[in-house]
Scaffold this active site. Structure first.
Site, short mmCIF file in Angstrom:
data_model
loop_
_atom_site.label_atom_id
_atom_site.label_comp_id
_atom_site.label_asym_id
_atom_site.label_seq_id
_atom_site.Cartn_x
_atom_site.Cartn_y
_atom_site.Cartn_z
N ARG A 178 0.81 -1.22 0.00
CA ARG A 178 0.00 0.00 0.00
C ARG A 178 0.84 1.27 0.00
O ARG A 178 0.50 2.27 0.62
CB ARG A 178 -0.97 0.00 1.19
CG ARG A 178 -1.96 -1.15 1.19
CD ARG A 178 -2.89 -1.10 -0.02
NE ARG A 178 -3.81 -2.23 -0.03
CZ ARG A 178 -3.57 -3.38 -0.69
NH1 ARG A 178 -2.46 -3.52 -1.40
NH2 ARG A 178 -4.44 -4.36 -0.66
N SER A 227 -11.28 0.91 2.85
CA SER A 227 -10.54 0.35 3.98
C SER A 227 -9.84 1.47 4.75
O SER A 227 -9.10 2.25 4.16
CB SER A 227 -9.51 -0.67 3.49
OG SER A 227 -10.15 -1.79 2.92
N GLU A 297 -4.83 3.88 6.35
CA GLU A 297 -4.72 3.72 4.91
C GLU A 297 -5.38 4.90 4.20
O GLU A 297 -4.92 5.36 3.17
CB GLU A 297 -5.38 2.41 4.46
CG GLU A 297 -5.26 2.14 2.97
CD GLU A 297 -5.70 0.74 2.60
OE1 GLU A 297 -6.36 0.59 1.56
OE2 GLU A 297 -5.38 -0.22 3.35
#
Length: 308
Positions: A178, A227, A297
């Site tokens: 990520r 998310s 995130e």
């Protein structure tokens, strides 16, 4: 509240701009959470050359924030000082050549997946499960269903804060989980992806299964940012959150989803402060119960409080 109007000075410094320049634009209208204060200035460049021209003439002392389609973004209630750059129609190009797909940074991930499927290109179906656009996928090495952007990217283009164009190979991107190692001031403008030979019916069946899975397990069609936290090594964020007793937890009008507790939801009237406070409370409880520090995130930008 409104910020001082930057637009006249910006227009004067770059008189040949072709894109749209606006002052004090409501960011809540541009983000999936539907919260947040205004952008002091919002620039929507006409194309890659227009973006480079603007950045080359922008005062280095003025902050620049880049946003995509607003799917993984929380804009704080005080708004965003400086210039917000949001790519539009000029970055919506899409072209197939053999097993390769060239896509502008504004192309939605689902559109990338669908285009590849129509061309019998396998390997990009996972983008059907990512609520965002190509530019964001490059910045965060977006992934889902056991695949990531690093697995299919050939190269991409981006413009830095000085207005210089760069071309990055996959290896240049410095991909990790990520995350991309490319300097944060680079604004990605397009990307080249490569898949493998596939069969349209099989690829579409895979995407249909991804869609079904998302609808059953995630709060789609709600005011959410996707998310919220990255999965820590050897853990699933949602499991840690659930074990900490946070499923359904509420702060103001923000709530941890009952369906998937790594999603935060604006139930209708939540402020950005409600959502961020809820996320921080989740982090606190998870650390207290497991010793694991969750990492956001969702990208959080802007001022925490309104400036007078």
């Amino acid at each position: 509240m409104n910020f001082p109007d930057l637009a006249p000075a910006l227009q004067k410094a770059a008189p040949e701009l072709r894109g749209r320049l606006e002052a004090n634009v409501r960011m809540a209208d541009l983000c999936w959470f539907r919260t947040g204060g205004p952008a002091q200035a919002l620039f929507t460049p006409a194309d890659e050359d227009d973006l480079a021209y603007f950045l080359a003439r922008l005062d280095p002392g003025i902050a620049v924030t880049t946003v995509g389609v607003g799917s993984n973004l929380l804009v704080r209630d005080g708004g965003i000082k400086g210039v917000v750059i949001r790519l539009g129609k000029g970055f919506h190009n899409l072209r197939v050549d053999g097993l390769r797909v060239e896509a502008g940074a504004r192309i939605l991930d689902v559109k990338l997946a669908t285009t590849a499927a129509e061309a019998n290109i396998a390997g990009l179906a996972f983008y059907r499960g990512i609520p965002g656009a190509v530019g964001g996928a490059l910045r965060m090495n977006a992934g889902a269903y056991s695949a990531e952007t690093k697995d299919v990217l050939v190269s991409c283009r981006g413009i830095d804060r000085s207005g210089t164009l760069h071309i990055f190979s996959n290896a240049d991107m410095g991909f990790t989980y990520r995350h991309s190692g490319v300097p944060h001031d680079v604004i990605f403008t397009s990307a080249l992806f490569e898949g493998r030979v596939g069969e349209r019916a099989a690829i579409e069946a895979e995407m249909a299964e991804i869609t079904r899975s998302r609808q059953e397990s995630q709060p789609v069609n709600t005011r959410t940012g996707g998310s919220t936290f990255k999965n820590p090594p050897d853990h699933k964020a949602w499991q840690l959150i659930d074990a900490a007793g946070c499923r359904g937890l509420v702060v103001g009008d923000a709530q941890v989803s009952e369906l998937h507790c790594n999603f935060l939801i604006n139930r209708g009237a939540a402020s950005a402060a409600d959502i961020e406070s809820l996320g921080e409370e989740v982090r606190r409880r998870v650390f207290e119960t497991s010793g694991v520090r969750l990492e956001w995130e969702i990208e959080r930008v802007g001022e925490s409080t309104h400036a007078g």
